[in-house]
Design a protein around this motif. Structure first.
Motif, PDB file in Angstrom:
ATOM      1  N   VAL A  18       0.848  -1.190   0.000  1.00  0.00           N
ATOM      2  CA  VAL A  18       0.000   0.000   0.000  1.00  0.00           C
ATOM      3  C   VAL A  18       0.885   1.241   0.000  1.00  0.00           C
ATOM      4  O   VAL A  18       1.792   1.373   0.828  1.00  0.00           O
ATOM      5  CB  VAL A  18      -0.924   0.016   1.241  1.00  0.00           C
ATOM      6  CG1 VAL A  18      -1.826   1.247   1.222  1.00  0.00           C
ATOM      7  CG2 VAL A  18      -1.748  -1.267   1.302  1.00  0.00           C
ATOM      8  N   SER A  19       0.605   2.181  -0.922  1.00  0.00           N
ATOM      9  CA  SER A  19       1.423   3.393  -1.012  1.00  0.00           C
ATOM     10  C   SER A  19       0.734   4.433  -1.876  1.00  0.00           C
ATOM     11  O   SER A  19      -0.235   4.140  -2.577  1.00  0.00           O
ATOM     12  CB  SER A  19       2.788   3.059  -1.638  1.00  0.00           C
ATOM     13  OG  SER A  19       2.656   2.840  -3.035  1.00  0.00           O
ATOM     14  N   PRO A  20       1.264   5.670  -1.877  1.00  0.00           N
ATOM     15  CA  PRO A  20       0.905   6.628  -2.926  1.00  0.00           C
ATOM     16  C   PRO A  20       1.537   6.159  -4.238  1.00  0.00           C
ATOM     17  O   PRO A  20       2.320   5.201  -4.251  1.00  0.00           O
ATOM     18  CB  PRO A  20       1.539   7.946  -2.444  1.00  0.00           C
ATOM     19  CG  PRO A  20       1.855   7.733  -1.003  1.00  0.00           C
ATOM     20  CD  PRO A  20       2.134   6.270  -0.863  1.00  0.00           C
ATOM     21  N   PRO A  21       1.267   6.821  -5.361  1.00  0.00           N
ATOM     22  CA  PRO A  21       1.920   6.447  -6.621  1.00  0.00           C
ATOM     23  C   PRO A  21       3.439   6.465  -6.457  1.00  0.00           C
ATOM     24  O   PRO A  21       4.007   7.458  -6.011  1.00  0.00           O
ATOM     25  CB  PRO A  21       1.438   7.528  -7.597  1.00  0.00           C
ATOM     26  CG  PRO A  21       0.120   7.962  -7.048  1.00  0.00           C
ATOM     27  CD  PRO A  21       0.275   7.900  -5.558  1.00  0.00           C
ATOM     28  N   PRO A  22       4.129   5.381  -6.820  1.00  0.00           N
ATOM     29  CA  PRO A  22       5.568   5.290  -6.553  1.00  0.00           C
ATOM     30  C   PRO A  22       6.472   5.954  -7.586  1.00  0.00           C
ATOM     31  O   PRO A  22       7.670   6.096  -7.339  1.00  0.00           O
ATOM     32  CB  PRO A  22       5.818   3.776  -6.547  1.00  0.00           C
ATOM     33  CG  PRO A  22       4.757   3.210  -7.431  1.00  0.00           C
ATOM     34  CD  PRO A  22       3.559   4.097  -7.257  1.00  0.00           C
ATOM     35  N   GLU A  23       5.920   6.389  -8.730  1.00  0.00           N
ATOM     36  CA  GLU A  23       6.758   6.876  -9.820  1.00  0.00           C
ATOM     37  C   GLU A  23       7.698   7.990  -9.371  1.00  0.00           C
ATOM     38  O   GLU A  23       7.274   8.993  -8.812  1.00  0.00           O
ATOM     39  CB  GLU A  23       5.893   7.374 -10.982  1.00  0.00           C
ATOM     40  CG  GLU A  23       5.190   6.286 -11.754  1.00  0.00           C
ATOM     41  CD  GLU A  23       3.983   5.726 -11.018  1.00  0.00           C
ATOM     42  OE1 GLU A  23       3.553   4.607 -11.349  1.00  0.00           O
ATOM     43  OE2 GLU A  23       3.474   6.413 -10.112  1.00  0.00           O
ATOM     44  N   ASN A  24       8.993   7.803  -9.669  1.00  0.00           N
ATOM     45  CA  ASN A  24      10.058   8.789  -9.433  1.00  0.00           C
ATOM     46  C   ASN A  24      10.265   9.147  -7.963  1.00  0.00           C
ATOM     47  O   ASN A  24      10.837  10.187  -7.665  1.00  0.00           O
ATOM     48  CB  ASN A  24       9.831  10.060 -10.252  1.00  0.00           C
ATOM     49  CG  ASN A  24      10.207   9.865 -11.715  1.00  0.00           C
ATOM     50  OD1 ASN A  24      11.009   8.999 -12.036  1.00  0.00           O
ATOM     51  ND2 ASN A  24       9.630  10.648 -12.584  1.00  0.00           N
ATOM     52  N   LEU A  62      -1.984  -1.803  -3.869  1.00  0.00           N
ATOM     53  CA  LEU A  62      -2.889  -0.660  -3.778  1.00  0.00           C
ATOM     54  C   LEU A  62      -1.999   0.575  -3.712  1.00  0.00           C
ATOM     55  O   LEU A  62      -1.544   0.976  -2.642  1.00  0.00           O
ATOM     56  CB  LEU A  62      -3.777  -0.783  -2.532  1.00  0.00           C
ATOM     57  CG  LEU A  62      -4.734   0.379  -2.228  1.00  0.00           C
ATOM     58  CD1 LEU A  62      -5.679   0.626  -3.384  1.00  0.00           C
ATOM     59  CD2 LEU A  62      -5.502   0.111  -0.940  1.00  0.00           C
ATOM     60  N   THR A  63      -1.718   1.166  -4.875  1.00  0.00           N
ATOM     61  CA  THR A  63      -0.686   2.212  -4.950  1.00  0.00           C
ATOM     62  C   THR A  63      -1.230   3.513  -5.535  1.00  0.00           C
ATOM     63  O   THR A  63      -0.508   4.236  -6.229  1.00  0.00           O
ATOM     64  CB  THR A  63       0.508   1.729  -5.789  1.00  0.00           C
ATOM     65  OG1 THR A  63       0.046   1.342  -7.094  1.00  0.00           O
ATOM     66  CG2 THR A  63       1.200   0.546  -5.137  1.00  0.00           C
ATOM     67  N   ASP A  64      -2.492   3.809  -5.233  1.00  0.00           N
ATOM     68  CA  ASP A  64      -3.049   5.071  -5.739  1.00  0.00           C
ATOM     69  C   ASP A  64      -3.626   5.931  -4.619  1.00  0.00           C
ATOM     70  O   ASP A  64      -4.480   6.785  -4.850  1.00  0.00           O
ATOM     71  CB  ASP A  64      -4.119   4.801  -6.796  1.00  0.00           C
ATOM     72  CG  ASP A  64      -5.308   4.002  -6.261  1.00  0.00           C
ATOM     73  OD1 ASP A  64      -5.207   3.492  -5.114  1.00  0.00           O
ATOM     74  OD2 ASP A  64      -6.319   3.879  -6.976  1.00  0.00           O
ATOM     75  N   LEU A  65      -3.151   5.714  -3.388  1.00  0.00           N
ATOM     76  CA  LEU A  65      -3.637   6.520  -2.269  1.00  0.00           C
ATOM     77  C   LEU A  65      -2.883   7.848  -2.224  1.00  0.00           C
ATOM     78  O   LEU A  65      -1.716   7.928  -2.599  1.00  0.00           O
ATOM     79  CB  LEU A  65      -3.469   5.758  -0.952  1.00  0.00           C
ATOM     80  CG  LEU A  65      -4.145   4.381  -0.906  1.00  0.00           C
ATOM     81  CD1 LEU A  65      -3.984   3.748   0.469  1.00  0.00           C
ATOM     82  CD2 LEU A  65      -5.614   4.462  -1.292  1.00  0.00           C
ATOM     83  N   SER A  66      -3.540   8.886  -1.748  1.00  0.00           N
ATOM     84  CA  SER A  66      -2.928  10.219  -1.851  1.00  0.00           C
ATOM     85  C   SER A  66      -3.084  11.087  -0.614  1.00  0.00           C
ATOM     86  O   SER A  66      -2.501  12.170  -0.550  1.00  0.00           O
ATOM     87  CB  SER A  66      -3.529  10.971  -3.051  1.00  0.00           C
ATOM     88  OG  SER A  66      -4.927  11.153  -2.871  1.00  0.00           O
ATOM     89  N   SER A  67      -3.838  10.654   0.376  1.00  0.00           N
ATOM     90  CA  SER A  67      -4.166  11.553   1.485  1.00  0.00           C
ATOM     91  C   SER A  67      -2.961  11.945   2.325  1.00  0.00           C
ATOM     92  O   SER A  67      -2.970  12.999   2.978  1.00  0.00           O
ATOM     93  CB  SER A  67      -5.226  10.922   2.393  1.00  0.00           C
ATOM     94  OG  SER A  67      -4.743   9.728   2.984  1.00  0.00           O
ATOM     95  N   THR A  68      -1.901  11.129   2.334  1.00  0.00           N
ATOM     96  CA  THR A  68      -0.748  11.445   3.176  1.00  0.00           C
ATOM     97  C   THR A  68       0.378  12.139   2.414  1.00  0.00           C
ATOM     98  O   THR A  68       1.439  12.390   2.988  1.00  0.00           O
ATOM     99  CB  THR A  68      -0.193  10.170   3.844  1.00  0.00           C
ATOM    100  OG1 THR A  68       0.163   9.225   2.831  1.00  0.00           O
ATOM    101  CG2 THR A  68      -1.234   9.573   4.767  1.00  0.00           C
ATOM    102  N   VAL A 122      -8.754  11.927   3.097  1.00  0.00           N
ATOM    103  CA  VAL A 122      -8.715  10.720   3.928  1.00  0.00           C
ATOM    104  C   VAL A 122      -9.942   9.856   3.641  1.00  0.00           C
ATOM    105  O   VAL A 122      -9.828   8.627   3.486  1.00  0.00           O
ATOM    106  CB  VAL A 122      -8.631  11.079   5.419  1.00  0.00           C
ATOM    107  CG1 VAL A 122      -8.829   9.829   6.282  1.00  0.00           C
ATOM    108  CG2 VAL A 122      -7.281  11.734   5.735  1.00  0.00           C
ATOM    109  N   ARG A 123     -11.117  10.480   3.558  1.00  0.00           N
ATOM    110  CA  ARG A 123     -12.341   9.721   3.257  1.00  0.00           C
ATOM    111  C   ARG A 123     -12.228   9.040   1.896  1.00  0.00           C
ATOM    112  O   ARG A 123     -12.653   7.888   1.722  1.00  0.00           O
ATOM    113  CB  ARG A 123     -13.558  10.635   3.296  1.00  0.00           C
ATOM    114  CG  ARG A 123     -14.069  10.929   4.702  1.00  0.00           C
ATOM    115  CD  ARG A 123     -15.440  11.573   4.681  1.00  0.00           C
ATOM    116  NE  ARG A 123     -15.369  12.923   4.118  1.00  0.00           N
ATOM    117  CZ  ARG A 123     -15.162  14.017   4.844  1.00  0.00           C
ATOM    118  NH1 ARG A 123     -14.996  13.914   6.162  1.00  0.00           N
ATOM    119  NH2 ARG A 123     -15.134  15.215   4.287  1.00  0.00           N
ATOM    120  N   ALA A 124     -11.647   9.738   0.921  1.00  0.00           N
ATOM    121  CA  ALA A 124     -11.504   9.151  -0.414  1.00  0.00           C
ATOM    122  C   ALA A 124     -10.587   7.927  -0.371  1.00  0.00           C
ATOM    123  O   ALA A 124     -10.861   6.908  -1.024  1.00  0.00           O
ATOM    124  CB  ALA A 124     -10.966  10.190  -1.391  1.00  0.00           C
TER     125      ALA A 124
END
Length: 374
Positions: A222-228, A256-262, A272-274
């Motif tokens: 689980v992560s935000p988008p990892p690119e670069n 699951l690598t499309d989270l962005s809240s953090t 966070v809700r999204a």
């Protein structure tokens, strides 16, 4: 003890003084530029700049803005020339200066201990530290770098790069110009620059293998988008390597690598809700997942909120966690060596400022911490 050879900038100073003594350079002649000297001696521009500045302070050359450096019309006695900065370096000393640390943010979970270690090391070395917080903005990062370099406010930089799809143009220019600079926490793929960081591949693999040892097989990364963002890209690589190392099919791998809240500047209730909704949708698609490897602590907290009430409750593992249990929930986690990272960053930067060669990457040890066993 073996005799110390001349430092890089001392070689340039000796060369230019010899050129003046034998008449190859006479009063009023233009001296080779920083770039020309850097190429001739295969050093950084900051090293050649330092050599010219020492000669300027000694009265051997004078500098004309926009035109370059020229041999002084009235030269001092070259045979009795006192170059105190060179003598100080020869004695292993360093005239205290100013360095800057540019970082996105810091928390009890990660960053604060690193920042404190940098400050403490600077205090030990008699170095003034300027701190610039970018709040995760590449634009602010570029402004901070330019303000430090262009205005001459810092002799060197320690930079904790922000997460981003593209590299900061100002950061790249500073690196290419040979300015003393050390990256912490991550590096820039394909860019030759000194960096101090954790072996994220090994750390993510070790954390995932700990979950295997506890009986989990279907595990999600689980992560935000990892690119670069080298740290996230490598953690994903280590996660996948753990499966192949155990002879498990990659069919067990879930991402699951499309989270962005953090992401810096994005921690809002709506975001966070999204992310919680994305996690719920993922669980509905992949109900067999029994454990999550989360790339950083704050996202692990979001994950914990999302899976609250799920039975059986999946296990969460992550990178970093507050030392103080009052600061937040504790997870099975990778503990990075923040203090050593900060101390090494300062030492490597000072070595660059002295004109000494430094390794392109320095790896800091990590440990796996299980809160149930501490």
């Amino acid at each position: 003890m073996a005799a110390r050879g001349p430092l890089l900038y001392e070689r340039i100073i000796d060369y230019l003084l010899d050129e003046v003594r034998r008449g190859a350079l006479t009063p009023g002649d233009r001296v080779p530029s920083e770039m020309e000297l850097a190429e001739r001696f295969e050093v950084s521009r900051i090293t050649s700049k330092k050599a010219l500045e020492i000669l300027r302070q000694a009265g051997v050359v004078h500098r004309v803005r926009g035109k370059g450096s020229f041999v002084a019309t009235e030269l001092p006695d070259l045979d009795s020339l006192a170059l105190s900065p060179v003598r100080a370096a020869a004695e292993g000393e360093r005239v205290p200066g100013t360095i800057a640390m540019i970082y996105p943010d810091a928390s009890e979970a990660y960053g604060l201990e690193l920042l404190c270690a940098v400050e403490e090391r600077c205090a030990e070395r008699g170095i003034t530290l300027v701190i610039k917080r970018t709040r995760g903005s590449q634009e602010e990062e570029e402004k901070a770098i330019e303000s430090m370099v262009d205005a001459g406010l810092a002799e060197g930089l320690i930079v904790f790069p922000v997460h981003g799809e593209y590299y900061n143009a100002g950061l790249l220019r500073t690196i290419l110009d040979g300015y003393p600079l050390v990256l912490v926490d991550r590096y820039l793929a394909g860019i030759q620059v000194c960096a101090v960081h954790t072996d994220n591949v090994a750390a993510a693999r070790a954390l995932t293998e700990r979950l295997f040892d506890q009986g989990h097989r279907h595990i999600a990364f689980v992560s935000p988008p990892p690119e670069n963002t080298s740290s996230i890209e490598e953690r994903l690589e280590g996660f996948r390597a753990a499966f192949t190392g155990r002879g498990l099919s990659l069919d067990f791998v879930h991402q699951l690598t499309d989270l962005s809240s953090t992401l810096p500047g994005a921690f809002t209730p709506d975001n966070v809700r999204a992310d919680v909704e994305r996690i719920h949708a993922f669980q509905a698609r992949e109900p067999e997942v029994t454990a999550f490897v989360v790339c950083e602590y704050n996202l692990a907290r979001v994950m914990g909120r999302a899976i609250a009430g799920t039975e059986p409750r999946p296990l969460i593992a992550c990178f970093d966690s507050p030392l103080d249990p009052v600061a937040g929930p504790h997870f099975l986690h990778v503990r990075q060596g923040q203090r050593e990272m900060g101390r090494q960053a300062v030492d490597l930067l000072l070595a660059q400022m002295r004109g000494e060669p430094v390794p392109p990457r320095s790896i800091i040890p990590f440990s796996i911490v299980d809160p149930e066993k501490t």
